[in-house]
Scaffold this motif. Structure first.
Motif, PDB file in Angstrom:
ATOM      1  N   LYS A 270     -52.097  11.052  44.416  1.00 40.53           N
ATOM      2  CA  LYS A 270     -51.155  11.478  43.481  1.00 40.53           C
ATOM      3  C   LYS A 270     -51.583  13.251  42.780  1.00 40.53           C
ATOM      4  O   LYS A 270     -50.423  14.503  42.781  1.00 40.53           O
ATOM      5  CB  LYS A 270     -50.419  11.187  42.758  1.00 40.53           C
ATOM      6  N   THR A 271     -52.693  13.427  42.250  1.00 45.76           N
ATOM      7  CA  THR A 271     -53.633  14.831  41.797  1.00 45.76           C
ATOM      8  C   THR A 271     -53.305  15.831  42.586  1.00 45.76           C
ATOM      9  O   THR A 271     -52.991  16.587  43.038  1.00 45.76           O
ATOM     10  CB  THR A 271     -54.401  13.865  41.317  1.00 45.76           C
ATOM     11  N   ILE A 272     -53.403  15.163  44.015  1.00 43.60           N
ATOM     12  CA  ILE A 272     -53.576  16.207  45.379  1.00 43.60           C
ATOM     13  C   ILE A 272     -51.983  16.654  45.185  1.00 43.60           C
ATOM     14  O   ILE A 272     -52.104  17.640  45.659  1.00 43.60           O
ATOM     15  CB  ILE A 272     -54.502  15.481  46.649  1.00 43.60           C
ATOM     16  N   ASP A 273     -51.366  15.773  45.711  1.00 44.49           N
ATOM     17  CA  ASP A 273     -49.937  16.263  46.013  1.00 44.49           C
ATOM     18  C   ASP A 273     -49.066  17.098  44.379  1.00 44.49           C
ATOM     19  O   ASP A 273     -48.987  17.862  45.127  1.00 44.49           O
ATOM     20  CB  ASP A 273     -49.262  15.411  45.886  1.00 44.49           C
ATOM     21  N   TRP A 274     -50.035  16.921  43.588  1.00 44.11           N
ATOM     22  CA  TRP A 274     -49.508  17.352  42.491  1.00 44.11           C
ATOM     23  C   TRP A 274     -49.356  18.804  42.460  1.00 44.11           C
ATOM     24  O   TRP A 274     -49.325  19.755  43.056  1.00 44.11           O
ATOM     25  CB  TRP A 274     -49.591  16.749  41.580  1.00 44.11           C
ATOM     26  N   LEU A 275     -51.246  19.209  43.115  1.00 47.77           N
ATOM     27  CA  LEU A 275     -51.679  20.361  42.984  1.00 47.77           C
ATOM     28  C   LEU A 275     -51.132  21.963  44.069  1.00 47.77           C
ATOM     29  O   LEU A 275     -51.063  22.269  44.389  1.00 47.77           O
ATOM     30  CB  LEU A 275     -53.340  20.237  44.113  1.00 47.77           C
ATOM     31  N   GLN A 276     -51.191  20.512  45.335  1.00 48.19           N
ATOM     32  CA  GLN A 276     -50.783  21.672  46.565  1.00 48.19           C
ATOM     33  C   GLN A 276     -49.131  21.274  46.180  1.00 48.19           C
ATOM     34  O   GLN A 276     -48.871  22.768  47.487  1.00 48.19           O
ATOM     35  CB  GLN A 276     -50.825  20.153  47.797  1.00 48.19           C
ATOM     36  N   ALA A 277     -48.443  21.155  45.764  1.00 53.93           N
ATOM     37  CA  ALA A 277     -47.318  21.520  45.388  1.00 53.93           C
ATOM     38  C   ALA A 277     -47.210  22.748  44.700  1.00 53.93           C
ATOM     39  O   ALA A 277     -45.522  23.532  44.606  1.00 53.93           O
ATOM     40  CB  ALA A 277     -46.198  20.192  44.638  1.00 53.93           C
ATOM     41  N   GLN A 278     -47.904  22.968  44.301  1.00 55.72           N
ATOM     42  CA  GLN A 278     -48.067  24.111  43.068  1.00 55.72           C
ATOM     43  C   GLN A 278     -47.855  26.028  43.723  1.00 55.72           C
ATOM     44  O   GLN A 278     -48.473  25.964  44.888  1.00 55.72           O
ATOM     45  CB  GLN A 278     -49.614  24.659  42.213  1.00 55.72           C
ATOM     46  N   PHE A 279     -47.738  26.763  43.775  1.00 57.40           N
ATOM     47  CA  PHE A 279     -48.153  28.221  44.168  1.00 57.40           C
ATOM     48  C   PHE A 279     -48.851  28.619  43.897  1.00 57.40           C
ATOM     49  O   PHE A 279     -49.418  28.762  42.476  1.00 57.40           O
ATOM     50  CB  PHE A 279     -46.719  28.838  43.464  1.00 57.40           C
ATOM     51  N   TRP A 280     -50.077  28.536  44.975  1.00 46.95           N
ATOM     52  CA  TRP A 280     -51.096  29.661  44.983  1.00 46.95           C
ATOM     53  C   TRP A 280     -50.972  30.833  45.400  1.00 46.95           C
ATOM     54  O   TRP A 280     -51.315  31.346  46.355  1.00 46.95           O
ATOM     55  CB  TRP A 280     -52.299  28.527  45.527  1.00 46.95           C
ATOM     56  N   GLU A 281     -50.818  31.900  44.390  1.00 46.12           N
ATOM     57  CA  GLU A 281     -50.421  32.931  44.041  1.00 46.12           C
ATOM     58  C   GLU A 281     -51.938  34.057  44.462  1.00 46.12           C
ATOM     59  O   GLU A 281     -53.030  33.391  44.176  1.00 46.12           O
ATOM     60  CB  GLU A 281     -49.700  33.529  42.521  1.00 46.12           C
ATOM     61  N   ASN A 282     -51.276  34.971  45.376  1.00 45.40           N
ATOM     62  CA  ASN A 282     -52.685  35.687  45.798  1.00 45.40           C
ATOM     63  C   ASN A 282     -53.021  36.825  44.601  1.00 45.40           C
ATOM     64  O   ASN A 282     -51.827  37.858  44.581  1.00 45.40           O
ATOM     65  CB  ASN A 282     -52.288  36.120  47.685  1.00 45.40           C
ATOM     66  N   ASN A 283     -53.710  37.225  43.964  1.00 46.41           N
ATOM     67  CA  ASN A 283     -54.325  38.629  43.798  1.00 46.41           C
ATOM     68  C   ASN A 283     -54.700  39.417  44.044  1.00 46.41           C
ATOM     69  O   ASN A 283     -55.385  40.800  43.536  1.00 46.41           O
ATOM     70  CB  ASN A 283     -55.230  38.349  42.342  1.00 46.41           C
ATOM     71  N   HIS A 284     -54.949  39.574  45.269  1.00 40.80           N
ATOM     72  CA  HIS A 284     -55.859  40.773  46.139  1.00 40.80           C
ATOM     73  C   HIS A 284     -54.363  41.394  47.167  1.00 40.80           C
ATOM     74  O   HIS A 284     -54.248  40.830  48.355  1.00 40.80           O
ATOM     75  CB  HIS A 284     -56.776  39.648  46.929  1.00 40.80           C
ATOM     76  N   TYR A 285     -54.512  42.584  46.810  1.00 41.35           N
ATOM     77  CA  TYR A 285     -52.903  43.345  47.415  1.00 41.35           C
ATOM     78  C   TYR A 285     -53.944  44.501  48.154  1.00 41.35           C
ATOM     79  O   TYR A 285     -55.131  44.807  48.045  1.00 41.35           O
ATOM     80  CB  TYR A 285     -53.097  43.825  46.154  1.00 41.35           C
TER      81      TYR A 285
ATOM     82  N   ALA B 240     -61.583  37.533  51.541  1.00 39.76           N
ATOM     83  CA  ALA B 240     -61.464  36.478  50.072  1.00 39.76           C
ATOM     84  C   ALA B 240     -61.019  36.055  50.490  1.00 39.76           C
ATOM     85  O   ALA B 240     -59.861  35.171  51.442  1.00 39.76           O
ATOM     86  CB  ALA B 240     -61.029  38.021  49.519  1.00 39.76           C
ATOM     87  N   ILE B 241     -61.722  34.679  49.956  1.00 39.95           N
ATOM     88  CA  ILE B 241     -60.787  33.805  50.248  1.00 39.95           C
ATOM     89  C   ILE B 241     -60.917  32.701  49.059  1.00 39.95           C
ATOM     90  O   ILE B 241     -62.449  32.627  48.411  1.00 39.95           O
ATOM     91  CB  ILE B 241     -62.431  32.325  51.100  1.00 39.95           C
ATOM     92  N   THR B 242     -59.774  33.064  47.960  1.00 46.14           N
ATOM     93  CA  THR B 242     -59.801  32.070  46.939  1.00 46.14           C
ATOM     94  C   THR B 242     -60.113  30.439  47.149  1.00 46.14           C
ATOM     95  O   THR B 242     -59.295  29.804  47.837  1.00 46.14           O
ATOM     96  CB  THR B 242     -58.823  32.948  46.605  1.00 46.14           C
ATOM     97  N   ILE B 243     -60.899  29.739  46.723  1.00 48.08           N
ATOM     98  CA  ILE B 243     -60.719  28.459  46.356  1.00 48.08           C
ATOM     99  C   ILE B 243     -59.633  27.394  46.605  1.00 48.08           C
ATOM    100  O   ILE B 243     -59.034  27.268  47.261  1.00 48.08           O
ATOM    101  CB  ILE B 243     -62.287  27.629  46.231  1.00 48.08           C
ATOM    102  N   ALA B 244     -59.309  27.749  45.482  1.00 46.08           N
ATOM    103  CA  ALA B 244     -58.063  27.395  45.520  1.00 46.08           C
ATOM    104  C   ALA B 244     -57.195  27.131  46.279  1.00 46.08           C
ATOM    105  O   ALA B 244     -56.213  26.434  46.751  1.00 46.08           O
ATOM    106  CB  ALA B 244     -57.356  26.855  43.497  1.00 46.08           C
ATOM    107  N   ASN B 245     -56.333  28.584  46.191  1.00 40.71           N
ATOM    108  CA  ASN B 245     -55.485  29.312  47.665  1.00 40.71           C
ATOM    109  C   ASN B 245     -55.767  27.999  48.894  1.00 40.71           C
ATOM    110  O   ASN B 245     -54.634  27.785  49.731  1.00 40.71           O
ATOM    111  CB  ASN B 245     -55.648  30.121  47.452  1.00 40.71           C
ATOM    112  N   ALA B 246     -57.167  28.486  49.636  1.00 43.66           N
ATOM    113  CA  ALA B 246     -57.364  27.916  50.696  1.00 43.66           C
ATOM    114  C   ALA B 246     -57.799  26.546  50.507  1.00 43.66           C
ATOM    115  O   ALA B 246     -56.852  25.337  51.910  1.00 43.66           O
ATOM    116  CB  ALA B 246     -58.612  28.619  50.860  1.00 43.66           C
ATOM    117  N   VAL B 247     -58.225  25.897  49.991  1.00 45.79           N
ATOM    118  CA  VAL B 247     -57.767  24.051  49.483  1.00 45.79           C
ATOM    119  C   VAL B 247     -56.804  23.513  49.832  1.00 45.79           C
ATOM    120  O   VAL B 247     -55.854  22.381  50.276  1.00 45.79           O
ATOM    121  CB  VAL B 247     -58.924  23.795  48.388  1.00 45.79           C
TER     122      VAL B 247
END
Length: 225
Positions: free
Chosen positions: A210-225, A182-189
């Protein structure tokens, strides 16, 4: 001359074969190939253990898939049952998942690089869709109710969203690989480690860095367990 003619006929026949139909896990050449977790050998898949050492537990997992799961901040939880949970799935080319959706929860846009997915809604309503590959990028979507089924072709970006603000939803997905990935698009990018250069992403998405920097600073949680 006859040999050359036969060769040309063979080539012509091979050209007619729908190769996309065999773009999945290879067919097994024996009854089963239970994973030998002690083997130091690395292959494409897993090494088989001696069939004489195989027992029923190799094909079983007490997964409690009838029980609801706690969802994360995107409002979903994917409980995957693949070869990593059931050793007997090795070489059999299938896996499945229970997906729980909170009210207004989603399984974000993602792909399965090695599997087609067929989704069945068990409870609630889901808005689902996928996007075809370049250059068309057609978006195909549907609202599914309890008992409805939808197919996501192998490798294409797809999602599921629960539009109900009050009730959860549940689905079961079957996948045509023992280990679909599984490749979650936002998490991968935006959540890659190390991060992709913000210069690259700013140009790709045509936004300010600065928009990219803000996005990269977020916590991209994985929902595949």
């Amino acid at each position: 001359m006859a040999t050359s003619y036969s060769f040309l006929v063979l080539v012509a026949l091979l050209a007619l074969v729908p190769w996309q139909a065999i773009a999945s896990d290879p067919s097994p050449l024996q009854d089963f190939c239970v994973v030998d977790k002690k083997s130091p050998v690395f292959v494409n898949g897993f090494v088989c253990k001696n069939p004489k050492d195989v027992n029923a537990d190799d094909f079983f997992k007490e997964a409690n898939l009838d029980k609801p799961r706690v969802t994360n901040k995107v409002g979903s939880n994917v409980t995957l049952i693949n070869v990593m949970q059931i050793a007997g799935l090795n070489t059999l080319g299938i896996s499945l998942a229970r997906i729980d959706y909170a009210p207004l929860g989603q399984n974000p846009p993602h792909t399965h690089p090695r599997a087609t997915e067929i989704l069945t809604v068990l409870e609630g309503t889901l808005y689902v869709g996928f996007v075809t590959s370049n250059p068309d990028n057609n978006f195909l979507s549907k609202v599914l109710n309890k008992g409805d089924v939808f197919v996501f072709p192998v490798g294409l970006i797809h999602f599921q969203f629960n539009p109900n603000p009050h009730k959860p939803a549940v689905a079961i997905a079957a996948l045509s690989s023992q280990n679909p990935g599984a490749i979650t698009i936002a998490n991968a990018v935006f959540g890659s480690k190390p991060p992709i250069s913000d210069d690259v992403l700013a140009k790709a998405f045509q936004v300010e860095k600065k928009t990219i920097d803000w996005l990269q600073a977020q916590f991209w949680e994985n929902n595949h367990y």
